[in-house]
Write a protein that holds these residues in place. Structure first.
Motif, PDB file in Angstrom:
ATOM      1  N   MET A   1      54.117 -54.617   3.394  1.00  0.00           N
ATOM      2  CA  MET A   1      55.247 -53.811   3.861  1.00  0.00           C
ATOM      3  C   MET A   1      54.762 -52.470   4.402  1.00  0.00           C
ATOM      4  O   MET A   1      55.394 -51.873   5.281  1.00  0.00           O
ATOM      5  CB  MET A   1      56.210 -53.577   2.698  1.00  0.00           C
ATOM      6  N   LEU A   2      53.632 -52.008   3.894  1.00  0.00           N
ATOM      7  CA  LEU A   2      53.106 -50.709   4.317  1.00  0.00           C
ATOM      8  C   LEU A   2      52.509 -50.747   5.714  1.00  0.00           C
ATOM      9  O   LEU A   2      52.241 -49.695   6.302  1.00  0.00           O
ATOM     10  CB  LEU A   2      52.043 -50.238   3.323  1.00  0.00           C
ATOM     11  N   ASP A   3      52.262 -51.944   6.235  1.00  0.00           N
ATOM     12  CA  ASP A   3      51.674 -52.079   7.569  1.00  0.00           C
ATOM     13  C   ASP A   3      52.631 -52.755   8.549  1.00  0.00           C
ATOM     14  O   ASP A   3      52.204 -53.320   9.551  1.00  0.00           O
ATOM     15  CB  ASP A   3      50.362 -52.869   7.488  1.00  0.00           C
ATOM     16  N   LEU A   4      53.911 -52.693   8.247  1.00  0.00           N
ATOM     17  CA  LEU A   4      54.908 -53.341   9.099  1.00  0.00           C
ATOM     18  C   LEU A   4      55.033 -52.597  10.426  1.00  0.00           C
ATOM     19  O   LEU A   4      55.207 -51.375  10.448  1.00  0.00           O
ATOM     20  CB  LEU A   4      56.250 -53.369   8.375  1.00  0.00           C
ATOM     21  N   HIS A   5      54.922 -53.340  11.530  1.00  0.00           N
ATOM     22  CA  HIS A   5      54.963 -52.727  12.865  1.00  0.00           C
ATOM     23  C   HIS A   5      56.342 -52.799  13.500  1.00  0.00           C
ATOM     24  O   HIS A   5      56.493 -52.488  14.684  1.00  0.00           O
ATOM     25  CB  HIS A   5      53.932 -53.403  13.775  1.00  0.00           C
ATOM     26  N   ARG A   6      57.322 -53.197  12.728  1.00  0.00           N
ATOM     27  CA  ARG A   6      58.695 -53.242  13.245  1.00  0.00           C
ATOM     28  C   ARG A   6      59.647 -52.933  12.098  1.00  0.00           C
ATOM     29  O   ARG A   6      59.282 -53.070  10.930  1.00  0.00           O
ATOM     30  CB  ARG A   6      59.019 -54.625  13.817  1.00  0.00           C
ATOM     31  N   MET A   7      60.830 -52.502  12.450  1.00  0.00           N
ATOM     32  CA  MET A   7      61.818 -52.153  11.447  1.00  0.00           C
ATOM     33  C   MET A   7      62.783 -53.323  11.277  1.00  0.00           C
ATOM     34  O   MET A   7      63.481 -53.701  12.220  1.00  0.00           O
ATOM     35  CB  MET A   7      62.590 -50.906  11.881  1.00  0.00           C
ATOM     36  N   PRO A   8      62.829 -53.972  10.102  1.00  0.00           N
ATOM     37  CA  PRO A   8      63.759 -55.089   9.931  1.00  0.00           C
ATOM     38  C   PRO A   8      65.208 -54.618  10.003  1.00  0.00           C
ATOM     39  O   PRO A   8      65.576 -53.620   9.374  1.00  0.00           O
ATOM     40  CB  PRO A   8      63.414 -55.630   8.545  1.00  0.00           C
ATOM     41  N   GLN A   9      65.998 -55.323  10.775  1.00  0.00           N
ATOM     42  CA  GLN A   9      67.418 -54.977  10.832  1.00  0.00           C
ATOM     43  C   GLN A   9      68.106 -55.320   9.518  1.00  0.00           C
ATOM     44  O   GLN A   9      68.956 -54.574   9.032  1.00  0.00           O
ATOM     45  CB  GLN A   9      68.093 -55.723  11.988  1.00  0.00           C
ATOM     46  N   ARG A  10      67.714 -56.483   8.949  1.00  0.00           N
ATOM     47  CA  ARG A  10      68.255 -56.912   7.650  1.00  0.00           C
ATOM     48  C   ARG A  10      67.084 -57.253   6.733  1.00  0.00           C
ATOM     49  O   ARG A  10      66.233 -58.070   7.085  1.00  0.00           O
ATOM     50  CB  ARG A  10      69.159 -58.128   7.809  1.00  0.00           C
ATOM     51  N   LEU A  11      67.036 -56.619   5.574  1.00  0.00           N
ATOM     52  CA  LEU A  11      65.947 -56.822   4.624  1.00  0.00           C
ATOM     53  C   LEU A  11      66.509 -57.305   3.296  1.00  0.00           C
ATOM     54  O   LEU A  11      67.432 -56.697   2.744  1.00  0.00           O
ATOM     55  CB  LEU A  11      65.184 -55.508   4.410  1.00  0.00           C
ATOM     56  N   VAL A  12      65.927 -58.391   2.796  1.00  0.00           N
ATOM     57  CA  VAL A  12      66.278 -58.900   1.473  1.00  0.00           C
ATOM     58  C   VAL A  12      65.135 -58.558   0.523  1.00  0.00           C
ATOM     59  O   VAL A  12      63.977 -58.902   0.787  1.00  0.00           O
ATOM     60  CB  VAL A  12      66.521 -60.417   1.491  1.00  0.00           C
ATOM     61  N   VAL A  13      65.437 -57.882  -0.563  1.00  0.00           N
ATOM     62  CA  VAL A  13      64.436 -57.502  -1.558  1.00  0.00           C
ATOM     63  C   VAL A  13      64.665 -58.336  -2.815  1.00  0.00           C
ATOM     64  O   VAL A  13      65.764 -58.336  -3.375  1.00  0.00           O
ATOM     65  CB  VAL A  13      64.515 -56.009  -1.902  1.00  0.00           C
ATOM     66  N   ILE A  14      63.631 -59.068  -3.229  1.00  0.00           N
ATOM     67  CA  ILE A  14      63.702 -59.853  -4.462  1.00  0.00           C
ATOM     68  C   ILE A  14      62.976 -59.076  -5.551  1.00  0.00           C
ATOM     69  O   ILE A  14      61.769 -58.899  -5.503  1.00  0.00           O
ATOM     70  CB  ILE A  14      63.071 -61.241  -4.287  1.00  0.00           C
ATOM     71  N   GLY A  15      63.732 -58.586  -6.525  1.00  0.00           N
ATOM     72  CA  GLY A  15      63.145 -57.822  -7.617  1.00  0.00           C
ATOM     73  C   GLY A  15      63.713 -56.430  -7.694  1.00  0.00           C
ATOM     74  O   GLY A  15      63.610 -55.658  -6.730  1.00  0.00           O
ATOM     75  N   GLY A  16      64.307 -56.094  -8.842  1.00  0.00           N
ATOM     76  CA  GLY A  16      64.955 -54.802  -9.005  1.00  0.00           C
ATOM     77  C   GLY A  16      64.202 -53.860  -9.913  1.00  0.00           C
ATOM     78  O   GLY A  16      64.820 -53.017 -10.578  1.00  0.00           O
ATOM     79  N   GLY A  17      62.865 -53.968  -9.949  1.00  0.00           N
ATOM     80  CA  GLY A  17      62.053 -53.010 -10.690  1.00  0.00           C
ATOM     81  C   GLY A  17      61.782 -51.785  -9.850  1.00  0.00           C
ATOM     82  O   GLY A  17      62.317 -51.629  -8.736  1.00  0.00           O
ATOM     83  N   PRO A  18      60.936 -50.873 -10.331  1.00  0.00           N
ATOM     84  CA  PRO A  18      60.667 -49.628  -9.604  1.00  0.00           C
ATOM     85  C   PRO A  18      60.204 -49.841  -8.166  1.00  0.00           C
ATOM     86  O   PRO A  18      60.668 -49.151  -7.254  1.00  0.00           O
ATOM     87  CB  PRO A  18      59.573 -48.958 -10.446  1.00  0.00           C
ATOM     88  N   ILE A  19      59.294 -50.806  -7.926  1.00  0.00           N
ATOM     89  CA  ILE A  19      58.783 -51.026  -6.566  1.00  0.00           C
ATOM     90  C   ILE A  19      59.898 -51.514  -5.654  1.00  0.00           C
ATOM     91  O   ILE A  19      60.082 -51.018  -4.533  1.00  0.00           O
ATOM     92  CB  ILE A  19      57.610 -52.010  -6.585  1.00  0.00           C
ATOM     93  N   GLY A  20      60.667 -52.492  -6.129  1.00  0.00           N
ATOM     94  CA  GLY A  20      61.760 -53.015  -5.318  1.00  0.00           C
ATOM     95  C   GLY A  20      62.797 -51.962  -5.000  1.00  0.00           C
ATOM     96  O   GLY A  20      63.293 -51.875  -3.864  1.00  0.00           O
ATOM     97  N   LEU A  21      63.119 -51.125  -5.980  1.00  0.00           N
ATOM     98  CA  LEU A  21      64.131 -50.091  -5.760  1.00  0.00           C
ATOM     99  C   LEU A  21      63.652 -49.043  -4.763  1.00  0.00           C
ATOM    100  O   LEU A  21      64.414 -48.614  -3.891  1.00  0.00           O
ATOM    101  CB  LEU A  21      64.489 -49.420  -7.081  1.00  0.00           C
TER     102      LEU A  21
END
Length: 459
Positions: free
Chosen positions: A169-189
């Motif tokens: 995710m730190l090297d993403l070259h585009r901005m996702p219009q819709r992002l689904v995050v699996i995991g509600g821990g500190p990193i996911g939040l």
């Protein structure tokens, strides 16, 4: 490879915080030190952990401030964010710190060995060098400090769908219009909130009944309210059954039957130890069922003269804990008996506003049998928060009613991570809560809120 290994006083396998700090200090003392690093000079924190993520958190906070400039009496043009701009900022920060670490390594006098290490005997590794060839190294004392990597669970279709991790995710070259995050821990939040700020439509899926199950329910609820106000859709108590990519769309099917769709899916379900290819059996080093190196409370492994530190040793996964592991190893390698027992470990989740905690939650304190008194303070009551127009959040303190000792605090608010250190200092010194209640603290600062928190009626 056969032959006689090169001997060192200290061999460090993996250059995360504990290992690299110990290696540099030991080398500066005149000892012979080798440190083997595979691909990330400076360790996880600098390359793919705390530093790059907090650089992006800083970008998100700057964007928030620009969007609310009018609230401060300012007129600015409409701010604009691009993936390329974010990547450039993050890379500049990381590259500077990597270069600084590399120079420090060489200046210390250590033998920095770039390549992949595998144990062939106790205290002995064969290194497949980055530039080709191999080296055989042996340490009179050996430290394993290889860290962790993002864990990708075995959800059907997840890897085939090209899931993102906190690394990629730190090297993403585009901005996702819709992002689904699996995991509600500190990193996911943290990622969910920063990308919602950048303009993505974010849905976060957490299998537990609520976010942050290790926090008190009132604190977790306050966090959820802040994220919801940021436009993040929270789906809790939901298990992901499968993931499927259809062209540019990714469908995340839940066991309950619903489907959540997005352009990308970020999996943030924890981290796994980097141990599977180290040949630890040959070293006499045991691991647990999850692959973490087994250590005692002195950080000694099951092999004489071999130690482990940081995330790979099952220590709480924070860079500041890894630094404390270094302190313990430094003393024990010199013949001492420093221990990890009863450490007071603080942490901060870098949301906006931050959630900082040290010590026990209210629930934990009651479970431990303490006669508990609880103080709560809305962040809006802190003058500095009002001047900065950052009034969301809740401060909470748990006090032992008999001894007046502070058992723990949860601070959800701006600059909470900075204010937390004052509480931690008081707890370490064994001061009663009244010391913070009555201490003269500069006005108007966020830390001044401690006067107000510990003056609040306790229940």
């Amino acid at each position: 490879m056969t032959g006689t290994p090169q001997d060192f006083d200290l061999l460090v396998v993996g250059g995360d915080k504990a290992g690299k700090t110990l290696a540099m200090e030991t080398a500066r003392s005149g000892a012979r030190v080798a440190m083997v690093e595979n691909g990330m000079i400076g360790g996880t924190c600098i390359n793919v952990g705390c530093i790059p993520t907090k650089a992006l958190v800083a970008s998100a906070r700057a964007l928030r401030t620009a969007r609310h400039a009018q609230d401060f009496g300012l007129t600015l043009t409409q701010p604009h964010v691009t993936a390329e701009g974010l990547l450039r900022h993050k890379t500049h920060v990381v590259d500077g710190m990597v270069a600084g670490n590399h120079k420090q390594f060489l200046d210390s006098g250590m033998d920095l060995v770039l390549g992949r290490a595998r144990f062939t005997a106790p205290g002995t590794v064969e290194v497949a060098l980055e530039e080709g060839g191999t080296r055989l190294l042996h340490g009179r004392q050996t430290v394993i400090n290889t860290g962790t990597r993002p864990r990708v669970p075995g959800i059907p279709g997840l890897e085939e769908a090209g899931c993102l991790t906190s690394d990629s995710m730190l090297d993403l070259h585009r901005m996702p219009q819709r992002l689904v995050v699996i995991g509600g821990g500190p990193i996911g939040l943290e990622f969910a909130q920063m990308f919602a700020t950048f303009g993505s439509e974010v849905t976060l899926i957490e299998s537990a009944a609520r976010l942050l199950p290790r926090e008190d329910e009132d604190v977790a609820r306050a966090v959820a309210d802040i994220l919801t106000a940021d436009g993040i859709k929270l789906v809790t108590g939901a298990r992901v059954a499968s993931v499927r990519r259809d062209g540019t769309r990714v469908d995340v099917a839940l066991a309950e039957g619903a489907v959540v769709s997005g352009d990308d899916v970020l999996v943030a379900t924890g981290r796994s130890p980097v141990t599977e290819d180290l040949g630890l059996e040959a070293a006499g080093v045991r691991t647990d069922a999850a692959g973490f190196v087994q250590v005692d409370d002195h950080l000694a492994t099951t092999a004489p003269g071999t130690w482990a530190a940081g995330d790979v040793a099952g220590s709480p996964q924070f860079t500041h804990v890894s630094l404390d592991d270094y302190r313990i190893l430094r003393e024990n390698l010199a013949g001492g008996s420093a221990s990890t027992r009863d450490r007071l470990v603080p942490y901060t989740i870098f949301l906006t506003p931050e959630l900082a905690r040290v010590g026990l939650t209210e629930a934990q304190a009651r479970d431990d049998g303490h006669d508990v008194r609880v103080a709560r303070l809305p962040v809006a009551a802190i003058p500095r928060a009002r001047t900065a127009r950052e009034t969301d959040g809740l401060w909470k303190a748990v006090v032992d009613a008999r001894t007046e000792q502070i058992l723990g605090v949860s601070l959800l608010g701006p600059e909470a991570g900075e204010a937390l250190t004052t509480v931690q200092t008081a707890m370490t010194a064994g001061l009663p809560y009244t010391a913070l209640r009555d201490m003269i603290i500069t006005h108007p600062t966020i830390t001044e809120g401690l006067n107000l928190l510990f003056s609040a009626p306790m229940t």
